[in-house]
Scaffold this active site. Structure first.
Site, short mmCIF file in Angstrom:
data_model
loop_
_atom_site.label_atom_id
_atom_site.label_comp_id
_atom_site.label_asym_id
_atom_site.label_seq_id
_atom_site.Cartn_x
_atom_site.Cartn_y
_atom_site.Cartn_z
NE ARG A 21 46.20 27.44 -5.37
CZ ARG A 21 45.66 26.40 -4.93
NH1 ARG A 21 46.33 25.30 -5.08
NH2 ARG A 21 44.52 26.50 -4.22
CB SER A 111 45.77 25.70 -1.34
OG SER A 111 45.38 24.37 -0.80
CG HIS A 112 48.56 22.01 -1.46
ND1 HIS A 112 47.44 22.68 -1.79
CD2 HIS A 112 49.30 21.44 -2.53
CE1 HIS A 112 47.39 22.18 -3.41
NE2 HIS A 112 48.54 21.63 -3.56
CE LYS A 124 39.82 29.32 -1.93
NZ LYS A 124 39.37 27.96 -1.83
CG ASP A 275 45.67 22.92 3.31
OD1 ASP A 275 44.81 23.11 4.21
OD2 ASP A 275 45.48 23.38 2.03
CG ASP A 277 43.40 26.83 2.19
OD1 ASP A 277 44.24 25.88 2.22
OD2 ASP A 277 42.55 27.25 1.38
CG ASP A 279 41.39 24.00 1.94
OD1 ASP A 279 42.61 23.54 1.98
OD2 ASP A 279 41.16 24.56 0.79
NE ARG A 280 45.00 20.51 -0.75
CZ ARG A 280 45.48 19.85 -1.84
NH1 ARG A 280 46.50 18.90 -1.45
NH2 ARG A 280 45.19 20.23 -2.98
CD GLU A 361 38.29 17.39 -4.12
OE1 GLU A 361 38.49 17.33 -5.30
OE2 GLU A 361 38.75 18.33 -3.53
CD GLU A 362 43.44 12.87 -5.20
OE1 GLU A 362 44.48 12.76 -4.66
OE2 GLU A 362 42.99 13.69 -5.79
CB SER A 363 43.73 16.29 -3.43
OG SER A 363 42.14 16.68 -3.40
CE LYS A 374 40.77 20.78 -0.46
NZ LYS A 374 40.45 21.87 -1.55
NE ARG A 494 47.54 16.47 -8.38
CZ ARG A 494 48.59 17.07 -7.64
NH1 ARG A 494 49.68 16.31 -7.55
NH2 ARG A 494 48.56 18.31 -7.42
C1 G16 Z 1 42.46 22.33 -5.08
C2 G16 Z 1 40.88 22.14 -4.90
C3 G16 Z 1 40.39 20.69 -4.61
C4 G16 Z 1 41.25 19.61 -5.50
C5 G16 Z 1 42.83 20.00 -5.56
C6 G16 Z 1 43.25 19.18 -6.78
O1 G16 Z 1 42.88 21.91 -3.83
O2 G16 Z 1 40.24 23.02 -4.09
O3 G16 Z 1 39.20 20.36 -4.59
O4 G16 Z 1 41.25 18.43 -5.32
O5 G16 Z 1 42.84 21.34 -6.00
O6 G16 Z 1 44.57 19.69 -7.24
P1 G16 Z 1 45.05 19.28 -8.27
O7 G16 Z 1 44.54 19.93 -9.35
O8 G16 Z 1 46.51 19.73 -8.13
O9 G16 Z 1 45.07 17.73 -8.44
P2 G16 Z 1 43.46 23.12 -2.83
O10 G16 Z 1 43.63 22.54 -1.61
O11 G16 Z 1 44.84 23.35 -3.49
O12 G16 Z 1 42.36 24.38 -2.98
#
Ligand code: G16
Length: 541
Positions: A21, A111-112, A124, A275, A277, A279-280, A361-363, A374, A494
């Site tokens: 990214r 992603s987000h 990716k 989000d 893409d 997945d969230r 996941e919490e995220s 996800k 975080r």
């Molecule tokens: C990505 C991963 C997730 C992970 C997140 C953590 O999310 O796919 O499994 O929980 O990163 O983000 P960070 O490292 O910023 O805490 P995504 O939705 O960005 O692909």
């Protein structure tokens, strides 16, 4: 005609938590995308192979897709399956990889993170199982980016990605497919669409905020067209290159309009957001927010109500910073619970080995063994199926859940765009002090244990170290410190906070109040303000 272009390595093409990214302008820079894509093909192999390709529609998505197709053709790929308009949500891409038994897929998304010429882009690689490349593969790709001397690309006009059907690109088949159809069919196979349709027909109201990102077409087709939700249930439904200026991160801060509606007069029964893409997910009831950790626990406790999970769950997995709420459900169900490092890729082996059925996941990520990513809309549909089966409100379900299992108060505090050196120094100092922490009192709390989380994969035995600092207090509370792997500007600290309260007496506290002693202790232990100059988080979820 294939051209071999001489190039030189570009520093910093290291994939993070999920792929590479960077700022869009960096990706659009000379040889940048090409070098990374060639490194991927060099590592995973390309000749004679079939891949899936799609992205979340952000700025540069369409042109990057044409470059990747020309490079795939030049590297001898047999076939690429592309979502119409170069669109595919991440879970839909994962499904297409599995459904067509391809050799993997390339997903274009940050992603987000916001999109646009001054925002972020990402690429990716997903494996033939449909899941994100594991660390060994991303490390090899990174190594390859440091050695690369040339890339291959064919000279050809753009493929018309607006037209569904087979196209030819220098001898390589390009199959442009409807991005929604196969995914929607998969959802119909997992959930009772009849029960959900009856609930909507009975007056159930919902708001889905697709945040001008990729889930819009999926949500309109599934929720409005197939399930009969009122027209206009899905808002911000058209994917836009800059996400309409929104930050497509479904949390209470960035999905504020949805939160306001759900807490306002005449709120619908159920609200959700997804989000960039797809997945969230964030889930909200009328007047009540569901934390992602609680959502995973509620889904685990009730998944059997959906036809796809009627036989029960093999096990549940959560990332280490996610609250232990799901562990309590797993214990009650008598199934295994796994704690993995942050990053969906760590769930892959557990899912492939059928050790777990649900992961979260919490995220704001939740998913199951139906794909290897996800899946935001999947989580929304499982909630809808549960609501239809239990005929209760979201608030009613949550309160019963907490009364049964106790409540894990939970919050994440993010400190964004910190100078990387300062964030690294803070984490190094904290790691240096870990051994001396157990047994000491901080702000009235006693530290029972402190460590730097390490994970041994139960399937392949690989070990991942330094995955985040855990400080455990007596009584089951904890603070976790970790630097984000997905930011593109400086470092993001975080701070994850958790406090367990058993039984119904813990109900109805504001999480920030319930967590106040742990927040104070965490700041004191790590010296966040002294190291970073920050005492207030930028985002609280
Ligand atoms: C990505 C991963 C997730 C992970 C997140 C953590 O999310 O796919 O499994 O929980 O990163 O983000 P960070 O490292 O910023 O805490 P995504 O939705 O960005 O692909």
């Amino acid at each position: 005609m294939t051209t071999t272009v001489a190039t030189t390595p570009i520093a910093g093409q290291k994939p993070g938590t999920s792929g590479l990214r960077k700022k869009t302008a960096v990706f659009m820079g000379r040889h940048y995308l090409e070098n990374f894509v060639q490194a991927v093909f060099d590592v995973v192999g390309c000749a004679g192979k079939t891949f899936v390709l799609g992205g979340d529609g952000r700025y540069f998505n369409d042109r990057a897709a044409q470059v990747i197709l020309r490079m795939a053709a030049a590297n001898g790929a047999a076939r690429v399956i592309v979502g119409q308009g170069a669109l595919l949500s991440t879970p839909a891409a994962s499904h297409l990889i599995r459904l067509n038994q391809t050799d993997g897929g390339i997903i274009m998304s940050a992603s987000h993170n916001p999109g646009g010429p001054t925002e972020d882009f990402g690429v990716k690689f997903n494996m033939p199982n449909g899941g994100p490349a594991p660390e060994a593969v991303t490390e090899s790709i990174f190594t390859r980016t440091t050695e690369i001397t040339e890339y291959r690309i064919v000279q050809a006009q753009d493929v018309d990605l607006s037209r569904i059907g087979r196209h030819d690109l220098a001898g390589m088949a390009v199959d442009v497919v409807d991005p929604v159809a196969d995914y929607a069919a998969l959802m119909e196979s997992l959930f009772s669409f009849d029960a959900i349709r009856a609930m909507f027909a009975g007056g159930f109201r919902m708001r889905m905020d697709s945040m001008c990102a990729v889930t819009g077409p999926y949500a309109v087709e599934i929720l409005e067209n197939r399930l009969g939700a009122a027209k206009g249930t899905v808002v911000n439904a058209a994917p836009l290159p800059d996400f309409g200026g929104m930050h497509p991160d479904p949390n209470p801060t960035w999905a504020k309009a949805l939160m306001d509606e759900m807490f306002g007069a005449d709120a619908p029964d159920f609200g959700a957001a997804s989000d960039g893409d797809g997945d969230r997910n964030m889930v909200v009831g009328r007047g009540i927010y569901v934390s992602p950790s609680d959502s995973l626990a509620v889904l685990a406790a009730n998944a059997h109500l959906a036809p796809g999970y009627a036989r029960g769950l093999a096990g549940v997995a959560r990332s280490m910073p996610t609250s232990a709420a799901a562990d309590r459900v797993a214990a009650a169900l008598g199934i295994a619970a796994y704690e993995t490092p942050t990053g969906w890729k760590f769930f892959g082996n557990l899912l492939d080995a059928a050790k777990v059925t649900l992961c979260g996941e919490e995220s704001f990520g939740t998913g199951s063994d139906h794909v290897r990513e996800k899946d935001g809309l999947w989580a929304v549909l499982l909630w809808l199926n549960i609501l239809a089966a239990r005929k209760q409100s979201v608030a009613g379900i949550l309160r019963e859940h907490w009364a049964t299992y106790g409540r894990n108060y939970y919050s994440r505090h993010d400190f964004e765009a910190i100078e990387t050196a300062k964030a690294d120094a803070m984490m190094a100092a904290l790691r240096g002090r870990l051994a001396g922490l157990p047994g000491t009192d901080v702000q009235g709390l006693t530290i029972e244990a402190a460590d730097d989380f390490a994970y041994t994969d139960p399937v392949d035995g690989s070990i991942s170290r330094a995955q985040g600092v855990r400080v455990l207090f007596s009584g089951g509370s904890r603070a976790v410190f970790r630097l984000s792997g997905t930011g593109t500007e400086g470092a993001t600290l975080r701070l994850y906070l958790e406090r367990y309260v058993a039984g119904p007496d813990g109900l109805d506290h504001n999480p920030q109040q319930a967590l106040a002693p742990i927040i104070r202790a965490a700041h004191a232990i790590a010296g966040i303000a002294a190291h970073t100059g920050r005492s207030t988080p930028d985002v609280v979820t």
